[in-house]
Write an enzyme that holds these catalytic residues in place. Structure first.
Site, PDB file in Angstrom:
ATOM      1  N   LYS A   1       2.105   2.302  -5.123  1.00 18.48           N
ATOM      2  CA  LYS A   1       2.718   1.845  -6.379  1.00 18.48           C
ATOM      3  C   LYS A   1       1.795   2.102  -7.571  1.00 18.48           C
ATOM      4  O   LYS A   1       2.258   2.429  -8.650  1.00 18.48           O
ATOM      5  CB  LYS A   1       3.028   0.341  -6.311  1.00 18.48           C
ATOM      6  CG  LYS A   1       4.024  -0.020  -5.236  1.00 18.48           C
ATOM      7  CD  LYS A   1       4.214  -1.518  -5.147  1.00 18.48           C
ATOM      8  CE  LYS A   1       2.992  -2.270  -4.666  1.00 18.48           C
ATOM      9  NZ  LYS A   1       2.597  -2.008  -3.283  1.00 18.48           N
TER      10      LYS A   1
ATOM     11  N   GLN B   1       1.868  -5.894  -3.492  1.00 21.79           N
ATOM     12  CA  GLN B   1       2.263  -5.941  -2.072  1.00 21.79           C
ATOM     13  C   GLN B   1       3.599  -5.207  -1.894  1.00 21.79           C
ATOM     14  O   GLN B   1       4.017  -4.479  -2.761  1.00 21.79           O
ATOM     15  CB  GLN B   1       2.366  -7.384  -1.550  1.00 21.79           C
ATOM     16  CG  GLN B   1       1.033  -8.125  -1.469  1.00 21.79           C
ATOM     17  CD  GLN B   1       0.591  -8.716  -2.790  1.00 21.79           C
ATOM     18  OE1 GLN B   1       1.378  -9.255  -3.538  1.00 21.79           O
ATOM     19  NE2 GLN B   1      -0.682  -8.598  -3.088  1.00 21.79           N
TER      20      GLN B   1
ATOM     21  N   ASP C   1       0.813  -1.226   0.000  1.00 21.59           N
ATOM     22  CA  ASP C   1       0.000   0.000   0.000  1.00 21.59           C
ATOM     23  C   ASP C   1       0.843   1.271   0.000  1.00 21.59           C
ATOM     24  O   ASP C   1       0.437   2.302   0.522  1.00 21.59           O
ATOM     25  CB  ASP C   1      -0.955   0.035   1.214  1.00 21.59           C
ATOM     26  CG  ASP C   1      -1.751  -1.239   1.338  1.00 21.59           C
ATOM     27  OD1 ASP C   1      -2.302  -1.659   0.309  1.00 21.59           O
ATOM     28  OD2 ASP C   1      -1.799  -1.824   2.429  1.00 21.59           O
TER      29      ASP C   1
ATOM     30  N   GLY D   1      -4.396  -4.353  -4.020  1.00 27.94           N
ATOM     31  CA  GLY D   1      -5.387  -3.303  -4.237  1.00 27.94           C
ATOM     32  C   GLY D   1      -4.660  -2.049  -4.649  1.00 27.94           C
ATOM     33  O   GLY D   1      -3.976  -1.438  -3.848  1.00 27.94           O
ATOM     34  N   HIS D   2      -4.727  -1.720  -5.925  1.00 27.77           N
ATOM     35  CA  HIS D   2      -4.017  -0.536  -6.407  1.00 27.77           C
ATOM     36  C   HIS D   2      -5.027   0.565  -6.698  1.00 27.77           C
ATOM     37  O   HIS D   2      -5.909   0.400  -7.523  1.00 27.77           O
ATOM     38  CB  HIS D   2      -3.201  -0.881  -7.659  1.00 27.77           C
ATOM     39  CG  HIS D   2      -2.059  -1.803  -7.368  1.00 27.77           C
ATOM     40  ND1 HIS D   2      -1.302  -2.407  -8.326  1.00 27.77           N
ATOM     41  CD2 HIS D   2      -1.541  -2.208  -6.186  1.00 27.77           C
ATOM     42  CE1 HIS D   2      -0.366  -3.148  -7.744  1.00 27.77           C
ATOM     43  NE2 HIS D   2      -0.510  -3.048  -6.458  1.00 27.77           N
TER      44      HIS D   2
HETATM   45  P1  IMP Z   1      -2.475 -12.792   1.643  1.00 21.86           P
HETATM   46  O1  IMP Z   1      -1.624 -12.219   0.564  1.00 21.86           O
HETATM   47  O2  IMP Z   1      -3.951 -12.551   1.429  1.00 21.86           O
HETATM   48  O3  IMP Z   1      -2.155 -14.225   1.935  1.00 21.86           O
HETATM   49  O4  IMP Z   1      -2.142 -12.003   3.016  1.00 21.86           O
HETATM   50  C1  IMP Z   1      -0.881 -12.132   3.650  1.00 21.86           C
HETATM   51  C2  IMP Z   1      -0.470 -10.799   4.283  1.00 21.86           C
HETATM   52  O5  IMP Z   1      -0.179  -9.865   3.245  1.00 21.86           O
HETATM   53  C3  IMP Z   1      -1.559 -10.154   5.145  1.00 21.86           C
HETATM   54  O6  IMP Z   1      -0.929  -9.423   6.204  1.00 21.86           O
HETATM   55  C4  IMP Z   1      -2.208  -9.175   4.195  1.00 21.86           C
HETATM   56  O7  IMP Z   1      -2.845  -8.108   4.878  1.00 21.86           O
HETATM   57  C5  IMP Z   1      -0.990  -8.707   3.416  1.00 21.86           C
HETATM   58  N1  IMP Z   1      -1.317  -8.225   2.072  1.00 21.86           N
HETATM   59  C6  IMP Z   1      -1.663  -8.957   1.001  1.00 21.86           C
HETATM   60  N2  IMP Z   1      -1.865  -8.169  -0.067  1.00 21.86           N
HETATM   61  C7  IMP Z   1      -1.633  -6.916   0.343  1.00 21.86           C
HETATM   62  C8  IMP Z   1      -1.642  -5.649  -0.321  1.00 21.86           C
HETATM   63  O8  IMP Z   1      -1.901  -5.521  -1.518  1.00 21.86           O
HETATM   64  N3  IMP Z   1      -1.334  -4.568   0.462  1.00 21.86           N
HETATM   65  C9  IMP Z   1      -1.004  -4.690   1.776  1.00 21.86           C
HETATM   66  N4  IMP Z   1      -0.972  -5.850   2.414  1.00 21.86           N
HETATM   67  C10 IMP Z   1      -1.268  -6.956   1.714  1.00 21.86           C
END
Ligand code: IMP
Length: 437
Positions: A21, A232, A18, A45-46
């Site tokens: 990007k 991420q 977040d 989530g962009h």
């Molecule tokens: P997962 O990717 O859904 O398995 O989540 C694993 C960890 O990555 C968790 O702490 C999520 O909140 C974090 N996470 C996954 N995608 C994002 C993103 O796009 N932005 C911020 N955190 C993310």
């Protein structure tokens, strides 16, 4: 060197995601011909604001908002067809053209409903200490199935109904046994129901599917510039992040080569994106977290709520130890500093430069992430600024203390700052040329 000379470029976050990007990619897209997502899935989530209109993208590369550019979902990403097709439909309804300009890898793995269920059940079973706080989008189980090889199903498989039936029969019976015995679930998944749903998805996806590694090679050979869009942040990288509180892919620039099928030497530029403070969603250690009114102020001013889940983000001061760890493994050639405007009005800005534990101070993320829970951040305090930055368009427009703060980040992370963001809009961006920066 000016922006058009950047060569093939990767944009990655150097924190826990977040970082902004999406906006950086959107600003850089005019200088590139192709935009590629190489990892992650609908967990991303962009958010991009164009002419006051807000777009939240999960599966599609941000390049899709520029229909004359080629957008690619490469093999390293995982594709949830329901989310992807929903996103395509909603962008089309808003007037965007999506056709020849989108390509999806035939090798990308596919997210199924049983992945989402497994994600949720394993989180529930983990309990409060071990819970990762995932997005619940099935990302971890999908990557785990990919690595298992017996269970993974790729885009090429869903295009062939006979092959899909074969693969699903094996995988679904395994998953049903898992849900029944480990998680004591009575509800079972039905192969025929999934088959008919995914065959319909496949028919809609078919026109977009190709061998994207070959496509990228052809584009590069033809002199087209490629922008790789990280998902991420680097601190969520499965190898170099705060394991196990990470996502399941290589989110840093190292993920580009396997994730897109391009040679490791392809990248000329790596833009590391950081927010001027730190945020995190989900569980896991966060030494500079502010569980007080300052944290609340940053959250409200910065709009720090998850694009994918709507969860309030945890907010804290800039953690130069964590971000420089990400810089160490990712090697950014340039930095982008986001959300500087959010910090206006703070008297002083503490930046974490070490972690104190017992009598010693460390400046590296420990391998045993649980150790971070007990550390006390060591802060260097920089003077803040009171002015609003929203109308600043050049480096010279920024207050001296803002420039001092940015210079401090650049020194700590060991790369020059080339992009500064002073608001959510595309135009609220300062591009620093070499002579000025
Ligand atoms: P997962 O990717 O859904 O398995 O989540 C694993 C960890 O990555 C968790 O702490 C999520 O909140 C974090 N996470 C996954 N995608 C994002 C993103 O796009 N932005 C911020 N955190 C993310």
């Amino acid at each position: 060197m000016s922006f058009p000379d950047f060569g093939h470029t990767c944009v990655v976050g150097l924190q826990w995601g977040d970082e902004g990007k999406g906006k950086i990619v959107d600003v850089l897209v005019p200088y590139y011909h192709v935009v590629v997502r190489y990892g992650g899935g609908a967990n991303a989530g962009h958010t991009v604001v164009v002419s006051g209109e807000k777009f939240a993208l999960h599966q599609l590369p941000s390049g899709i908002l520029h229909s004359e550019r080629l957008s690619v979902i490469a093999n390293g990403a995982v594709v949830d067809p329901a989310v992807l097709l929903g996103e395509i439909q909603s962008l089309r309804q808003r007037g965007l053209r999506i056709g020849e300009n989108l390509r999806i890898s035939d090798r990308a793995h596919v997210v199924f409903p049983y992945h989402r269920r497994e994600d949720q059940l394993s989180e529930r079973a983990a309990g409060p200490v071990e819970k990762i706080g995932t997005t619940g989008r099935g990302i971890g189980p999908c990557y785990a199935d990919k690595a298992s090889r017996h269970l993974g199903i790729r885009i090429a498989d869903i295009l062939d109904p006979a092959r899909l039936r074969e693969r699903l029969s094996a995988t679904v019976s395994y998953k049903n046994a898992l849900f029944r015995t480990v998680y004591e679930q009575r509800e079972q998944f039905d192969v025929e129901a999934i088959l008919s749903e995914y065959t319909a998805f496949a028919d809609q996806l078919r026109p977009f599917v190709c061998d994207t590694a070959l496509l990228l090679r052809e584009q590069m050979d033809a002199g087209k510039r490629v922008l790789f869009e990280g998902a991420q942040g680097s601190l969520l990288d499965v190898d170099h992040g705060t394991y196990p509180f990470v996502t399941s892919s290589n989110t840093g620039p190292g993920g580009v080569s396997p994730g897109a099928g391009v040679p490791p030497t392809s990248l000329r530029t790596i833009v590391g994106v950081v927010k001027a403070y730190t945020t995190r969603v989900g569980a896991g250690p966060f030494p500079t977290e502010l569980k007080n009114s300052i944290g609340d102020t940053i959250r409200e001013r910065g709009g720090e709520y998850g694009t994918t889940t709507g969860r309030p983000r945890r907010c804290g001061w800039f953690d130069a130890v964590a971000a420089s760890n990400a810089a160490l493994t990712g090697g950014p050639t340039h930095l982008a500093v986001m959300h500087l405007d959010t910090l206006s009005g703070m008297d002083e800005l503490p930046v974490c430069v070490g972690y104190r534990r017992g009598g010693s101070i460390v400046n590296r993320l420990p391998a045993d992430t649980y150790h971070l829970d007990g550390v006390e951040p060591v802060y260097e305090r920089l003077p803040g600024w009171s002015e609003s930055l929203n109308d600043c368009r050049r480096l010279a427009d920024l207050p001296a203390n803002t420039r001092g703060y940015v210079d401090f980040i650049a020194r700590r992370l060991g790369a020059p700052v080339r992009i500064l963001s002073v608001g959510p809009g595309r135009e609220q961006t300062i591009l620093v040329e070499d002579s000025a920066g």
